[in-house]
Design an enzyme around this catalytic site. Structure first.
Site, PDB file in Angstrom:
ATOM      1  N   GLY A   1       1.706   2.615   5.379  1.00  0.00           N
ATOM      2  CA  GLY A   1       2.856   1.794   5.793  1.00  0.00           C
ATOM      3  C   GLY A   1       3.377   2.193   7.172  1.00  0.00           C
TER       4      GLY A   1
ATOM      5  N   GLY B   1       0.829  -1.209   0.000  1.00  0.00           N
ATOM      6  CA  GLY B   1       0.000   0.000   0.000  1.00  0.00           C
ATOM      7  C   GLY B   1       0.857   1.250   0.000  1.00  0.00           C
TER       8      GLY B   1
ATOM      9  N   CYS C   1       1.899   0.346  -9.230  1.00  0.00           N
ATOM     10  CA  CYS C   1       2.916   0.905  -8.327  1.00  0.00           C
ATOM     11  C   CYS C   1       4.254   1.158  -9.036  1.00  0.00           C
ATOM     12  CB  CYS C   1       3.128  -0.009  -7.133  1.00  0.00           C
ATOM     13  SG  CYS C   1       3.550  -1.689  -7.620  1.00  0.00           S
TER      14      CYS C   1
ATOM     15  N   GLU D   1       5.607  -3.193   1.189  1.00  0.00           N
ATOM     16  CA  GLU D   1       5.692  -2.982  -0.266  1.00  0.00           C
ATOM     17  C   GLU D   1       4.964  -1.673  -0.558  1.00  0.00           C
ATOM     18  OE1 GLU D   1       6.988  -4.912  -2.802  1.00  0.00           O
ATOM     19  OE2 GLU D   1       7.834  -6.427  -1.464  1.00  0.00           O
TER      20      GLU D   1
HETATM   21  P1  NAD Z   1      -3.536   2.196   1.034  1.00  0.00           P
HETATM   22  O1  NAD Z   1      -2.313   2.381   1.836  1.00  0.00           O
HETATM   23  O2  NAD Z   1      -4.584   3.228   1.073  1.00  0.00           O
HETATM   24  O3  NAD Z   1      -4.271   0.818   1.415  1.00  0.00           O
HETATM   25  C1  NAD Z   1      -3.607  -0.427   1.464  1.00  0.00           C
HETATM   26  C2  NAD Z   1      -4.261  -1.315   2.512  1.00  0.00           C
HETATM   27  O4  NAD Z   1      -4.153  -0.699   3.786  1.00  0.00           O
HETATM   28  C3  NAD Z   1      -5.747  -1.601   2.284  1.00  0.00           C
HETATM   29  O5  NAD Z   1      -5.998  -2.971   2.505  1.00  0.00           O
HETATM   30  C4  NAD Z   1      -6.440  -0.745   3.307  1.00  0.00           C
HETATM   31  O6  NAD Z   1      -7.608  -1.360   3.816  1.00  0.00           O
HETATM   32  C5  NAD Z   1      -5.416  -0.630   4.418  1.00  0.00           C
HETATM   33  N1  NAD Z   1      -5.526   0.652   5.115  1.00  0.00           N
HETATM   34  C6  NAD Z   1      -5.809   1.854   4.573  1.00  0.00           C
HETATM   35  N2  NAD Z   1      -5.809   2.822   5.524  1.00  0.00           N
HETATM   36  C7  NAD Z   1      -5.529   2.195   6.706  1.00  0.00           C
HETATM   37  C8  NAD Z   1      -5.399   2.635   8.046  1.00  0.00           C
HETATM   38  N3  NAD Z   1      -5.569   3.913   8.393  1.00  0.00           N
HETATM   39  N4  NAD Z   1      -5.101   1.728   9.005  1.00  0.00           N
HETATM   40  C9  NAD Z   1      -4.933   0.433   8.672  1.00  0.00           C
HETATM   41  N5  NAD Z   1      -5.046  -0.047   7.416  1.00  0.00           N
HETATM   42  C10 NAD Z   1      -5.345   0.814   6.446  1.00  0.00           C
HETATM   43  O7  NAD Z   1      -3.026   1.967  -0.471  1.00  0.00           O
HETATM   44  P2  NAD Z   1      -3.870   1.759  -1.790  1.00  0.00           P
HETATM   45  O8  NAD Z   1      -4.560   3.024  -2.155  1.00  0.00           O
HETATM   46  O9  NAD Z   1      -4.684   0.512  -1.695  1.00  0.00           O
HETATM   47  O10 NAD Z   1      -2.711   1.473  -2.848  1.00  0.00           O
HETATM   48  C11 NAD Z   1      -1.991   2.508  -3.469  1.00  0.00           C
HETATM   49  C12 NAD Z   1      -0.583   2.602  -2.942  1.00  0.00           C
HETATM   50  O11 NAD Z   1      -0.010   1.329  -2.837  1.00  0.00           O
HETATM   51  C13 NAD Z   1       0.326   3.383  -3.868  1.00  0.00           C
HETATM   52  O12 NAD Z   1       1.221   4.151  -3.108  1.00  0.00           O
HETATM   53  C14 NAD Z   1       1.079   2.295  -4.605  1.00  0.00           C
HETATM   54  O13 NAD Z   1       2.311   2.684  -5.146  1.00  0.00           O
HETATM   55  C15 NAD Z   1       1.227   1.286  -3.528  1.00  0.00           C
HETATM   56  N6  NAD Z   1       1.411  -0.036  -4.092  1.00  0.00           N
HETATM   57  C16 NAD Z   1       2.591  -0.667  -3.909  1.00  0.00           C
HETATM   58  C17 NAD Z   1       2.794  -1.913  -4.476  1.00  0.00           C
HETATM   59  C18 NAD Z   1       4.066  -2.652  -4.296  1.00  0.00           C
HETATM   60  O14 NAD Z   1       4.076  -3.824  -4.631  1.00  0.00           O
HETATM   61  N7  NAD Z   1       5.120  -2.053  -3.786  1.00  0.00           N
HETATM   62  C19 NAD Z   1       1.784  -2.506  -5.218  1.00  0.00           C
HETATM   63  C20 NAD Z   1       0.584  -1.826  -5.371  1.00  0.00           C
HETATM   64  C21 NAD Z   1       0.395  -0.592  -4.802  1.00  0.00           C
END
Ligand code: NAD
Length: 454
Positions: A193, A188, A244, A210
Site C-alpha cells: 500500500g 493488499g 482480510c 484496502e
Molecule cells: P500484496 O500487497 O502482496 O499484493 C497485492 C497486489 O499488489 C497484487 O496485485 C500484487 O501484484 C501487487 N504488488 C505486490 N508487490 C508489489 C510491488 N512491490 N509493487 C507494486 N505492486 C505490487 O497483498 P496480498 O498478499 O495479495 O494480500 C494479502 C494482504 O491483503 C493482507 O494484508 C490482507 O489483509 C490484505 N487484504 C485486504 C483486503 C481488504 O479488503 N481490505 C482484502 C484482501 C486482502
C-alpha cells in the site's frame, strides 16, 4: 510507448467520447459482465480450485454471488446514484440553486489481492463501471489461474479501450504505476500500500487503499460462548484463514477462556476441516505455508498443529497462553492459526487493542450493553460486528474499508460508487436580484449588512 501506456492512452481517448457516462451504456456493460460470469461459472470454479483448492460452495457464496448482487445493486440503483442532488442554498447566494453532480473520475486502475481473487478484482471494477469510468484491472499473480481466466474472459468480451485485465507481477506493476491514472483502487498489504500511495502521489492521483492488519475478537464473560465459538470458527477458518477480516486473535475473559477453547475445538471438529474435505481451502503457496508453520509454537498448541507440505494443508490450530512477544502476534496471521489470550478486566482488553495499529475489523461477543457501548466508542477500526464476525461485509448499506494502517477510503454499495466519482458542486445564480454589498467601493453601511447576512 509501452503496451500498458498504449492501453491507457486508448482508454483516455475512449473516455473523452463521453460514452462511459451514458447510464444505458453502464447498465448494459454490467449486464454483459453478469452474463459472462454466469456463462463461465464452471471455469471460474476450476481456476480457483487449481490456485488453492477453494470449493465451488465457498467460491459461489464468497465471490460469485457477491459480484452478481453488486451488479444487480448498481443496475437497480444507478439512476438514483447518478442523479444530481439538490442541496440548500445559503442566504448570501440567493437567489440561486445548488446541486452536487457525481461525475466519473476517468481512467481508473484496480489492483487486486489473491485471497478472494474474483471478488477483490471485479467488485471494485463493477463500482468503477457503475460510476462511468474506464478501468485497467491488475489481479494478483499469486493466484495465477484466476488471473489468467479473468484476463481471457474480460479481454476477449470487452473492448480494451474500456476494460482491460493486465497480467503480471511486480515488474509489470512497476511499469503500470509510472502511468497517470485518475484513480487507483488497491487491495493488499499495508507494505505494498505504501508503494502504491507513493506512486500515486507523483501524479496527485486519488487512492482507495484496502489493506489488512490484526483484527481482534473480544469474548467477554457475558457472551453466549457456544454461539461465539461457532461464529468465530466459521469466520476464521473460511478460506483457511486467508481472509482480510478474519478474526486474527481472540482476547477472552480469563473466567471463560477454558470453556471457550472447548467450544472452539468442538466446532472445528464438527465443521470437518480435514485434508480430504471440500470445505477446507489450501494455503496459497509454499512461501505462505512455511511462514504459517513457523508461527505455530508447539509449546502453545491447544488444538491442531498438523500440516502436510505436499498438499499445502495446515490443520485449524488453536494456540493458548500467547503473549505479544510471540511471533504469531507480531504480524497479520492470514492463515488457519488462532491465538487466544486471556484478560482479567475488560478495559485491559480494550487497551491492548488500542495499543496496536488500527485494525481492519474488530469483533465483540457480549450481551452486556455497557461493554458494547465501550467497544464501539473507544476502539477505532475499519468495521466490525457485535456477536458475529465477517458478516458486516455482506451488507451493501455499510461502507467497507480500513482506517489508518488498515486503509483509507471505502467501497460497497453507494460507497463504491462514490469511491470512483468526483462530487462536483455547481451553484447556479439567478440573473436578477443582484445585491451590491460585496462590490467596491466599501463602506461602513455595507459592512454592517454583511455582518448580518454572513
Ligand atoms: P500484496 O500487497 O502482496 O499484493 C497485492 C497486489 O499488489 C497484487 O496485485 C500484487 O501484484 C501487487 N504488488 C505486490 N508487490 C508489489 C510491488 N512491490 N509493487 C507494486 N505492486 C505490487 O497483498 P496480498 O498478499 O495479495 O494480500 C494479502 C494482504 O491483503 C493482507 O494484508 C490482507 O489483509 C490484505 N487484504 C485486504 C483486503 C481488504 O479488503 N481490505 C482484502 C484482501 C486482502
Amino acid at each position: 510507448m509501452t503496451h500498458f501506456e498504449q492501453i491507457l492512452e486508448n482508454q483516455r481517448i475512449f473516455f473523452k467520447t463521453h460514452k462511459t457516462k451514458d447510464l444505458t451504456f453502464r447498465k448494459s456493460k454490467l449486464q454483459q459482465l453478469k452474463k459472462l460470469l454466469s456463462d463461465n461459472e464452471k471455469q471460474l470454479y476450476e481456476a480457483i480450485h487449481s490456485d488453492f483448492g477453494k470449493s465451488g460452495f465457498d467460491t459461489y457464496t464468497t465471490e460469485i454471488a457477491i459480484l452478481y448482487s453488486d451488479i444487480d445493486y448498481y443496475t437497480n440503483n444507478l439512476n438514483r446514484l447518478a442523479k444530481p442532488r439538490s442541496v440548500k442554498t445559503n442566504l448570501v447566494n440567493l437567489p440561486g440553486s445548488s446541486s452536487v453532480y457525481s461525475e466519473p473520475l476517468g481512467c481508473t486502475l484496480v489492483i487486486g489481492a489473491w485471497n478472494y481473487p474474483y471478488q477483490l478484482s471485479l467488485a471494485p471494477m463493477i463500482a468503477a463501471i457503475a460510476a462511468g469510468n474506464t478501468c485497467i484491472i491488475k489481479p494478483s499473480e499469486v493466484a495465477p489461474h484466476t488471473m489468467k481466466l479473468m484476463a481471457e474472459l474480460i479481454n476477449y468480451h470487452f473492448q480494451p479501450e474500456y476494460l482491460f485485465v493486465a497480467e503480471g507481477g511486480v515488474e509489470e506493476m512497476t511499469e503500470i504505476l509510472k502511468l497517470k491514472f485518475d484513480k487507483i483502487f488497491f487491495t493488499g498489504s499495508p507494505k505494498t500500500g505504501r508503494i502504491i500511495y507513493e506512486a500515486a502521489a507523483k501524479h496527485l492521483t486519488p487512492v482507495t487503499l484496502e489493506l489488512g492488519g490484526k483484527s481482534p475478537a473480544i469474548v467477554t464473560e457475558s457472551a453466549d460462548l457456544e454461539l461465539a465459538a461457532k461464529r468465530i470458527v466459521w469466520g476464521k477458518f473460511l478460506n483457511a484463514g486467508q481472509t482480510c477480516v478474519a478474526p486474527d486473535y481472540i482476547l477472552a475473559d480469563e473466567k471463560i477462556q477454558t470453556k471457550l477453547l472447548e467450544y472452539l475445538r468442538h466446532y472445528i471438529q464438527k465443521f470437518e476441516y480435514g485434508p480430504e474435505q471440500p470445505q477446507y481451502t489450501r494455503i496459497i503457496n509454499d512461501r505462505h505455508f512455511e511462514r504459517l508453520k513457523a508461527l505455530i509454537d508447539p509449546q502453545k498448541i491447544y488444538y491442531g498443529g498438523k500440516s502436510d507440505a505436499s498438499q499445502r494443508y495446515i490443520e485449524p490450530t488453536l494456540l493458548q497462553d500467547v503473549s505479544w512477544d510471540d511471533a504469531v502476534m507480531q504480524e497479520e496471521i492470514f492463515g488457519p492459526v488462532l491465538p487466544v489470550r486471556s484478560y482479567r478486566y475488560y478495559r485491559e482488553a480494550l487497551n491492548e487493542v488500542l495499543e496496536q495499529e488500527k485494525p481492519l475489523a474488530a469483533y465483540l461477543f457480549s450481551k452486556n450493553d455497557d461493554e458494547k457501548d465501550l467497544f464501539t466508542r473507544l476502539l477505532s477500526f475499519g468495521g466490525g460486528c457485535i456477536n458475529d464476525v465477517v458478516m458486516h461485509l455482506s451488507n451493501p448499506n455499510l461502507p467497507f474499508g480500513g482506517v489508518g494502517n488498515s486503509g483509507t477510503g471505502a467501497y460497497h454499495g453507494t460507497f463504491g460508487f462514490d469511491a470512483f466519482s468526483h462530487k462536483k458542486s455547481v451553484l447556479s445564480k439567478a440573473v436578477w436580484g443582484e445585491p451590491n454589498l460585496k462590490y467596491p467601493p466599501y463602506s461602513d453601511e455595507k459592512m454592517r449588512w454583511i455582518r448580518k447576512v454572513m
